[in-house]
Design a protein around this motif. Structure first.
Motif, short mmCIF file in Angstrom:
data_model
loop_
_atom_site.label_atom_id
_atom_site.label_comp_id
_atom_site.label_asym_id
_atom_site.label_seq_id
_atom_site.Cartn_x
_atom_site.Cartn_y
_atom_site.Cartn_z
N MET A 1 0.84 -1.20 0.00
CA MET A 1 0.00 0.00 0.00
C MET A 1 0.87 1.25 0.00
N TYR A 2 0.58 2.19 -0.89
CA TYR A 2 1.30 3.45 -0.87
C TYR A 2 0.79 4.29 0.29
N GLN A 3 1.72 4.77 1.11
CA GLN A 3 1.34 5.58 2.27
C GLN A 3 2.30 6.76 2.41
N ARG A 4 1.78 7.95 2.22
CA ARG A 4 2.58 9.12 2.57
C ARG A 4 2.72 9.12 4.09
N ASP A 5 3.88 9.47 4.58
CA ASP A 5 4.15 9.31 6.00
C ASP A 5 3.12 10.02 6.88
N SER A 6 2.64 11.17 6.42
CA SER A 6 1.69 11.93 7.24
C SER A 6 0.33 11.26 7.34
N TYR A 7 0.07 10.27 6.48
CA TYR A 7 -1.21 9.58 6.50
C TYR A 7 -1.14 8.18 7.12
N LYS A 8 0.07 7.72 7.43
CA LYS A 8 0.22 6.40 8.02
C LYS A 8 -0.42 6.35 9.41
N LYS A 9 -1.05 5.23 9.71
CA LYS A 9 -1.63 5.02 11.03
C LYS A 9 -0.92 3.83 11.68
N ARG A 10 -0.18 4.12 12.70
CA ARG A 10 0.59 3.06 13.38
C ARG A 10 -0.04 2.65 14.71
N ASP A 11 -1.00 3.42 15.15
CA ASP A 11 -1.62 3.18 16.46
C ASP A 11 -2.40 1.87 16.46
N TRP A 155 -8.72 -19.54 10.03
CA TRP A 155 -8.11 -18.50 10.84
C TRP A 155 -7.14 -17.71 9.96
N CYS A 156 -6.98 -16.43 10.28
CA CYS A 156 -6.04 -15.56 9.57
C CYS A 156 -5.07 -14.98 10.59
N GLU A 157 -3.84 -15.46 10.56
CA GLU A 157 -2.80 -14.98 11.48
C GLU A 157 -2.07 -13.80 10.85
N PRO A 158 -2.20 -12.58 11.41
CA PRO A 158 -1.54 -11.41 10.82
C PRO A 158 -0.02 -11.54 10.79
N VAL A 159 0.58 -11.21 9.65
CA VAL A 159 2.04 -11.19 9.55
C VAL A 159 2.56 -9.79 9.19
N LYS A 160 1.69 -8.97 8.59
CA LYS A 160 2.05 -7.59 8.27
C LYS A 160 0.78 -6.74 8.22
N ILE A 161 0.83 -5.59 8.88
CA ILE A 161 -0.33 -4.71 8.94
C ILE A 161 0.07 -3.32 8.46
N GLU A 162 -0.71 -2.77 7.53
CA GLU A 162 -0.50 -1.41 7.05
C GLU A 162 -1.83 -0.67 7.13
N ALA A 163 -1.79 0.55 7.63
CA ALA A 163 -3.02 1.33 7.78
C ALA A 163 -2.80 2.76 7.32
N ILE A 164 -3.85 3.32 6.74
CA ILE A 164 -3.77 4.70 6.24
C ILE A 164 -5.09 5.42 6.51
N ALA A 165 -4.97 6.70 6.80
CA ALA A 165 -6.15 7.56 6.92
C ALA A 165 -5.79 8.89 6.25
N LYS A 166 -6.24 9.07 5.04
CA LYS A 166 -5.96 10.30 4.28
C LYS A 166 -7.18 11.20 4.46
N LEU A 167 -7.10 12.07 5.45
CA LEU A 167 -8.28 12.82 5.87
C LEU A 167 -7.98 14.33 5.99
N HIS A 168 -7.26 14.84 5.02
CA HIS A 168 -6.94 16.28 4.95
C HIS A 168 -6.15 16.79 6.17
N GLN A 169 -5.30 15.90 6.69
CA GLN A 169 -4.46 16.34 7.79
C GLN A 169 -3.56 17.50 7.33
N GLY A 170 -3.43 18.49 8.18
CA GLY A 170 -2.55 19.62 7.88
C GLY A 170 -3.16 20.68 7.00
N SER A 171 -4.43 20.52 6.63
CA SER A 171 -5.07 21.54 5.78
C SER A 171 -5.47 22.77 6.58
#
Length: 205
Positions: A1-11, A155-171
Motif C-alpha cells: 500500500m502506498y502511504q505518505r508518512d503523514s497519512y500512516k496510522k501506526r496506532d 483463521w487468519c494470522e496477521p504477519v504484516k499490517i498497514e493502515a492509512i487515513a488520508k483525511l486532509h491532515q494539515g489543511s
C-alpha cells in the motif's frame, strides 16, 4: 500500500477498532491468478494480539487454494469520497479522502467444531442489535446440517499490517470547514461518515 508518512496510522488501537468497525473485507488469494472475495471477517483478541476468522463456500474459486500456511491479503475499507478543488479557498488539485487497513495473513483451516463456534460468534455479532434476533442456536438443526458441509472456515494470522487515513491532515481551517460542509450537503451516507472521520482526525470539535 502506498502511504505518505503523514497519512500512516501506526496506532494499534486505531487499527483494531477500524477492523471491528468495518468487518466486510476483501479477501485476496493467489491461485492460478489473483482471486478476490468479499466476506465478513471478525477479530478475536485485543489490539496487541489478535487473530481474524472467516469462511467461504466450497464452490468458491478460492477454495482449492485454501490451505494451512497459504498467504492471503485482507483489505478493510472505511468511508471515502471525492474532494473537489472547487471546495478550497485557493485553487488546488482535487483528491480523494479515505481510510483503509491492509493485513497480510497466513491461513489455518478450522476444524468442524471451530467452524461452528465461529459461525455462532459471527451470527451473534450481527444479530445482537436486531429487533428480533435469530441466533445460531435458534436455527433448525437440519438447516445447519445441510449448510455446514458447503463451507469451510479458516483463521487468519496477521504477519504484516498497514493502515492509512488520508483525511486532509494539515489543511487550513477554512478548507477543512469547506470540505466537511460540502460532504454534509451531499446527503450521501458514506460522505457523511467521511465528514465525521475528517472532523475526528483533525480535532474539529
Amino acid at each position: 500500500m502506498y502511504q505518505r508518512d503523514s497519512y500512516k496510522k501506526r496506532d494499534k488501537k486505531f487499527i483494531f477498532e477500524f477492523i471491528k468497525a468495518h468487518p466486510f473485507a476483501t479477501f485476496i488469494l493467489n491461485g492460478d491468478r489473483l482471486l478476490a472475495t468479499h466476506i465478513p471477517v471478525l477479530a478475536e483478541g485485543n489490539e496487541d494480539d489478535f487473530v481474524l476468522f472467516a469462511h467461504i463456500a466450497y464452490n468458491s474459486e478460492q477454495y482449492q487454494y485454501l490451505k494451512d500456511g497459504a498467504e492471503a491479503l485482507l483489505i478493510f475499507q472505511g468511508a471515502h469520497a471525492y474532494v473537489s478543488s472547487s471546495w478550497y479557498k485557493e485553487t488546488d488539485i482535487s483528491t480523494w479522502d479515505y481510510s483503509a487497513v491492509h493485513i497480510n495473513v497466513n491461513l489455518k483451516i478450522q476444524t468442524n467444531q471451530e467452524l461452528e463456534e465461529s459461525l455462532e460468534k459471527l451470527i451473534a455479532h450481527f444479530e445482537k442489535d436486531q429487533a428480533n434476533p435469530i441466533f445460531y442456536k435458534d436455527l433448525p438443526k437440519k438447516m445447519l446440517q445441510d449448510h455446514l458441509p458447503l463451507i469451510t472456515g479458516f483463521w487468519c494470522e496477521p504477519v504484516k499490517i498497514e493502515a492509512i487515513a488520508k483525511l486532509h491532515q494539515g489543511s487550513e481551517k477554512d478548507d477543512l470547514k469547506s470540505v466537511t460542509k460540502h460532504l454534509q450537503e451531499s446527503g450521501n451516507p458514506v460522505s457523511l461518515q467521511l465528514k465525521k472521520d475528517i472532523e475526528k482526525e483533525n480535532k474539529m470539535h
